[in-house]
Structure formats: C-alpha cells, structure tokens
Write an enzyme that holds these catalytic residues in place. Structure first.
Site, PDB file in Angstrom:
ATOM      1  N   TRP A   1       0.829  -1.218   0.000  1.00 58.02           N
ATOM      2  CA  TRP A   1       0.000   0.000   0.000  1.00 58.02           C
ATOM      3  C   TRP A   1       0.864   1.269   0.000  1.00 58.02           C
ATOM      4  O   TRP A   1       1.770   1.369   0.822  1.00 58.02           O
ATOM      5  CB  TRP A   1      -0.900  -0.006   1.246  1.00 58.02           C
ATOM      6  CG  TRP A   1      -1.811   1.170   1.380  1.00 58.02           C
ATOM      7  CD1 TRP A   1      -2.670   1.656   0.444  1.00 58.02           C
ATOM      8  CD2 TRP A   1      -1.973   2.020   2.540  1.00 58.02           C
ATOM      9  NE1 TRP A   1      -3.371   2.744   0.954  1.00 58.02           N
ATOM     10  CE2 TRP A   1      -2.953   2.983   2.226  1.00 58.02           C
ATOM     11  CE3 TRP A   1      -1.393   2.053   3.819  1.00 58.02           C
ATOM     12  CZ2 TRP A   1      -3.369   3.974   3.135  1.00 58.02           C
ATOM     13  CZ3 TRP A   1      -1.799   3.029   4.722  1.00 58.02           C
ATOM     14  CH2 TRP A   1      -2.776   3.980   4.371  1.00 58.02           C
TER      15      TRP A   1
ATOM     16  N   TYR B   1      -4.858  -0.350  -4.638  1.00 58.33           N
ATOM     17  CA  TYR B   1      -3.500   0.159  -4.406  1.00 58.33           C
ATOM     18  C   TYR B   1      -2.898   0.672  -5.719  1.00 58.33           C
ATOM     19  O   TYR B   1      -2.676  -0.097  -6.661  1.00 58.33           O
ATOM     20  CB  TYR B   1      -2.584  -0.928  -3.800  1.00 58.33           C
ATOM     21  CG  TYR B   1      -2.990  -1.360  -2.393  1.00 58.33           C
ATOM     22  CD1 TYR B   1      -3.998  -0.704  -1.685  1.00 58.33           C
ATOM     23  CD2 TYR B   1      -2.365  -2.429  -1.763  1.00 58.33           C
ATOM     24  CE1 TYR B   1      -4.371  -1.105  -0.412  1.00 58.33           C
ATOM     25  CE2 TYR B   1      -2.732  -2.842  -0.478  1.00 58.33           C
ATOM     26  CZ  TYR B   1      -3.737  -2.171   0.181  1.00 58.33           C
ATOM     27  OH  TYR B   1      -4.109  -2.573   1.439  1.00 58.33           O
TER      28      TYR B   1
ATOM     29  N   GLU C   1      15.361  -3.813   9.402  1.00 58.65           N
ATOM     30  CA  GLU C   1      15.161  -3.560  10.830  1.00 58.65           C
ATOM     31  C   GLU C   1      13.899  -4.266  11.348  1.00 58.65           C
ATOM     32  O   GLU C   1      13.948  -5.013  12.321  1.00 58.65           O
ATOM     33  CB  GLU C   1      15.050  -2.046  11.080  1.00 58.65           C
ATOM     34  CG  GLU C   1      14.842  -1.728  12.551  1.00 58.65           C
ATOM     35  CD  GLU C   1      14.861  -0.240  12.862  1.00 58.65           C
ATOM     36  OE1 GLU C   1      14.673   0.584  11.951  1.00 58.65           O
ATOM     37  OE2 GLU C   1      15.054   0.085  14.048  1.00 58.65           O
TER      38      GLU C   1
ATOM     39  N   GLN D   1      -8.945  -8.402   8.225  1.00 55.48           N
ATOM     40  CA  GLN D   1      -7.749  -7.545   8.187  1.00 55.48           C
ATOM     41  C   GLN D   1      -8.080  -6.186   8.824  1.00 55.48           C
ATOM     42  O   GLN D   1      -8.597  -5.291   8.172  1.00 55.48           O
ATOM     43  CB  GLN D   1      -7.282  -7.358   6.736  1.00 55.48           C
ATOM     44  CG  GLN D   1      -5.978  -6.597   6.665  1.00 55.48           C
ATOM     45  CD  GLN D   1      -5.277  -6.683   5.317  1.00 55.48           C
ATOM     46  OE1 GLN D   1      -4.911  -5.676   4.752  1.00 55.48           O
ATOM     47  NE2 GLN D   1      -5.073  -7.872   4.802  1.00 55.48           N
TER      48      GLN D   1
ATOM     49  N   GLN E   1      14.726  -0.258   6.187  1.00 60.16           N
ATOM     50  CA  GLN E   1      13.564  -0.295   7.089  1.00 60.16           C
ATOM     51  C   GLN E   1      13.109  -1.736   7.304  1.00 60.16           C
ATOM     52  O   GLN E   1      12.846  -2.155   8.427  1.00 60.16           O
ATOM     53  CB  GLN E   1      12.404   0.501   6.476  1.00 60.16           C
ATOM     54  CG  GLN E   1      12.665   1.985   6.366  1.00 60.16           C
ATOM     55  CD  GLN E   1      11.512   2.707   5.678  1.00 60.16           C
ATOM     56  OE1 GLN E   1      10.655   2.096   5.043  1.00 60.16           O
ATOM     57  NE2 GLN E   1      11.485   4.026   5.795  1.00 60.16           N
TER      58      GLN E   1
ATOM     59  N   TRP F   1      -3.017  -4.612   9.838  1.00 57.31           N
ATOM     60  CA  TRP F   1      -2.359  -3.595   9.001  1.00 57.31           C
ATOM     61  C   TRP F   1      -1.880  -2.389   9.809  1.00 57.31           C
ATOM     62  O   TRP F   1      -2.363  -2.132  10.901  1.00 57.31           O
ATOM     63  CB  TRP F   1      -3.233  -3.172   7.831  1.00 57.31           C
ATOM     64  CG  TRP F   1      -4.591  -2.566   8.056  1.00 57.31           C
ATOM     65  CD1 TRP F   1      -5.777  -3.240   8.107  1.00 57.31           C
ATOM     66  CD2 TRP F   1      -4.933  -1.162   8.165  1.00 57.31           C
ATOM     67  NE1 TRP F   1      -6.816  -2.360   8.246  1.00 57.31           N
ATOM     68  CE2 TRP F   1      -6.336  -1.079   8.280  1.00 57.31           C
ATOM     69  CE3 TRP F   1      -4.187   0.019   8.170  1.00 57.31           C
ATOM     70  CZ2 TRP F   1      -7.022   0.141   8.422  1.00 57.31           C
ATOM     71  CZ3 TRP F   1      -4.863   1.232   8.299  1.00 57.31           C
ATOM     72  CH2 TRP F   1      -6.255   1.287   8.424  1.00 57.31           C
TER      73      TRP F   1
ATOM     74  N   LEU G   1       2.909   0.121  12.367  1.00 60.12           N
ATOM     75  CA  LEU G   1       3.645   1.319  12.816  1.00 60.12           C
ATOM     76  C   LEU G   1       2.784   2.579  12.704  1.00 60.12           C
ATOM     77  O   LEU G   1       3.314   3.693  12.768  1.00 60.12           O
ATOM     78  CB  LEU G   1       4.920   1.510  11.975  1.00 60.12           C
ATOM     79  CG  LEU G   1       6.013   0.457  12.129  1.00 60.12           C
ATOM     80  CD1 LEU G   1       7.209   0.778  11.227  1.00 60.12           C
ATOM     81  CD2 LEU G   1       6.470   0.343  13.583  1.00 60.12           C
ATOM     82  N   ALA G   2       1.463   2.400  12.549  1.00 60.12           N
ATOM     83  CA  ALA G   2       0.560   3.551  12.387  1.00 60.12           C
ATOM     84  C   ALA G   2       1.112   4.503  11.318  1.00 60.12           C
ATOM     85  O   ALA G   2       1.255   5.705  11.551  1.00 60.12           O
ATOM     86  CB  ALA G   2       0.333   4.262  13.716  1.00 60.12           C
TER      87      ALA G   2
END
Ligand code: NDP
Length: 327
Positions: A21, A54, A295, A180, A292, A209, A212-213
C-alpha cells in the site's frame, strides 16, 4: 521466521508479512519494490498483501512482474487481493461487494498479478448496499471454481462477520477465514475487545495492518517532519492529520526512550508488541527502503524481551487499554 495457522484454517502464514500500500507503483520505483520482495521472501515471509485499489491496480501489476521474474515455487507463497473500492473506475458497477464486481475484481487481479488463483481474497470494507448473502455465495463460488482459496474481510464489525458465518453455516457454504483490521499501539479496540469472542467461536484469523501507524510508531516523527516520508506526501494530508497529533507523539517519545532501555529500537518494539498478541496471525509490514525492512524483520526477536513487567510499563505509557463492556 515463525509461522502460525491463519485462524482455524490449516494455512500456515508467516508471522511477519509484507504489503504494498502506497509504496508499489507510487512512492517507490520498481527496482526498490523488487529488492524489498526479495528480502522479504528470503527472510521467510510467505504472505504478500495487495488490493485492487492500491495505486489503482499498478501495485498488483508491479508485484505480478516481480513474481513472474522469480523462480519461487507457487506453493511457497501466499498472495492476496482485496475488492470493494474498485481500481479507479467510478461507475456504479465498478465497486462494492456485489457478485458482478467481486467476480470481475478477482479476474482483474489475477490478470495483473499474472496468477491462476489468489490465496486470500478480502472484502476490503463492508458494503451496506449489497446483501451479505450475495457476497457469501459469490466468495463460496469463487473458492469452488478454484479462483481463490480463502476469503476474508477487512474492517468489518464482529456483527457483520458473524452474519456472514451464520448464513454460510445455514447453507453449507464456506465462511470468512480471516479479517484484516488496523492494529497497533495507538489503535486497539477491534482486535482486543470487539473480536475477542469470535477468535474462539468461529476461529477468526487476523492479518493486521499499519503496525507502525503509518510510521509514527517508528519514532521518526518525534522531533518534526523528516524528509521523504509517507506523512509528508502530497495527497496524504488526511492520514497525517489523523495520526500525527501531539498526544500520540508524546507517547511515542516516551516509548522510544523505553525501547532504548530494553536495548532495542522503536520500530522493532512497536511491531513486537503487536506480535505479542496471540490473536494476531500475521502483522503486515510496509517499507519504502530496504534498511527499514531489514530492521523490522528483527522484531520477532524482541517479543522475547516483552515480559510482564515490560508490557506493564508500555501499558502505563500508552494509557489507552480498551475496556470490555460491563454486563
Ligand atoms: P506501517 O504502519 O508499518 O507503515 C509502514 C511505513 O512506515 C513504511 O512504508 C515507511 O514509510 C515507515 N517505516 C517502516 N519501517 C520503518 C523503519 N524501520 N524505520 C522508519 N520508518 C519505517 O504499515 P502500512 O501502513 O504500510 O501497512 C502495511 C500493509 O498493511 C500495507 O502495505 C497493506 O498491505 C496493508 N494495509 C491494509 C489496509 C486495509 O484497509 N486492509 C489499510 C492499510 C494498509 P516512509 O518511509 O514513507 O516513512
């Protein structure tokens, strides 16, 4: 990587999965998309999430090309699509959960993804203008036709999910396997309270989903707006206004300090916290850069650090534990 049954189904889904997304076909180039898919797959991620809306179909096209160019066995990965919003068309027949759109959306997704079947097919939102019976019948038929393997919902209420299950049961049809919902440290009600009974009664699985907001829970907005990030993108002001509020930032600053005390980082802590909830079948990661994902892929290791004491300290900072209604 760890794997978990998707609800009561026999399908084993990796606890971390990867979604496209706002990134594939939009924020990032196709080479970066390729690098991210490679890294995810090589790290044991077996579920890749997508949707017709998307980048108006472009995200599925990009993912389809990558899959086509890899020699990954089809039985080694799970691909989803979601229908409801359409892929850009504005006509009344080009959206919703009616039989016509669901069948056509499934065909269109298969074409863009260059696949013979979708593993998971989601109703991206509830459709108040289509009887739930029509949606359940259509999804059941898509399964019997071999076009999809499992169907699910996204951002449906517990009541709507149960209605679908009751109709399916009465007519010996296949009901929804997974939902979801959004789930993260700042958004908890549905997963922790509303669905609490139906994990048991119907064996609901969850593919959550925005763990990490949209990036706030990475801690990178703590001291202002960094460059080239989602919440600074044109057209996403609504997302920024919804998430980037001082009350949230204040909590994330404290959580970032706590993550450091634990010997980890904020993104890893935020995702590990989601995984700590056993009703989360898989947390869908998003990334615009390889570093990212490198990590966040390590988040599973942080789950072990989250003992009772650590969870209590996080709860004190968040101060947003949803309450079950009193009877
Ligand atoms: P997150 O909340 O985890 O946000 C991901 C974004 O956060 C990245 O694109 C990146 O944005 C930033 N980020 C990720 N890792 C790091 C890191 N280590 N350090 C700093 N910043 C980081 O997830 P998404 O909102 O992307 O959602 C994940 C998936 O869930 C989607 O791809 C989609 O498949 C699904 N989804 C489903 C919805 C539904 O209605 N069913 C709705 C929304 C998502 P940047 O670099 O731009 O700052």
């Amino acid at each position: 990587m760890q794997y978990k049954n998707l609800g009561k189904s026999g399908l084993k889904v990796s606890r971390l999965s990867f979604g496209s997304w706002l990134t594939f076909g939009k924020q990032i180039g196709d080479t970066t998309a390729e690098d991210l898919m490679d890294l995810a797959y090589e790290s044991g991620i077996n579920f890749f999430d997508n949707a017709e809306i998307y980048s108006r179909g472009e995200s599925e096209r990009v993912m389809g090309k990558i899959l086509k160019n890899r020699d990954w066995r089809r039985d080694s990965y799970i691909i989803s699509s979601k229908a409801f919003f359409g892929d850009g068309g504005q006509l009344p027949t080009q959206k919703g959960l009616n039989r016509k759109h669901l069948v056509e959306a499934c065909e269109a997704a298969l074409k863009r993804l260059q696949l013979d079947y979708l593993d998971l097919f989601f109703c991206h939102r509830p459709d108040k203008e289509t009887p739930i019976e029509e949606t359940v019948w259509t999804m059941h038929n898509l399964i019997t036709q071999g076009k999809i393997l499992y169907w699910g919902t996204s951002e449906w209420s517990a009541q709507e999910i149960m209605e679908a299950h009751m109709f399916a049961r009465q007519n010996s049809l296949i009901g929804p396997t997974m939902e979801q919902p959004q789930y993260n440290m700042l958004h908890r009600d549905k997963v922790e309270v509303e669905f609490s009974q139906i994990y048991k009664t119907v064996g609901l699985g969850t593919t959550i989903w925005s763990p990490l907001a949209s990036g706030i829970l990475s801690g990178k907005y703590n001291e202002g707006m960094p460059e080239k990030t989602r919440l600074g993108m044109e057209g996403l002001e609504w997302l920024k206004d919804r998430n980037l509020v001082e009350e949230n930032l204040e909590k994330v600053r404290k959580l970032t300090a706590f993550a450091k005390e634990l010997g980890t980082t904020m993104p890893k802590l935020a995702i590990a916290w989601c995984l700590k909830n056993d009703n989360v079948s898989t947390a869908i990661l998003g990334a615009s850069r390889k570093e990212q994902l490198e990590e966040t892929l390590q988040s599973l290791e942080v789950v072990e650090l989250l003992d009772e004491g650590a969870m209590e300290q996080i709860e004190n900072i968040l101060d947003n534990q949803p309450q079950h209604p009193a009877f």
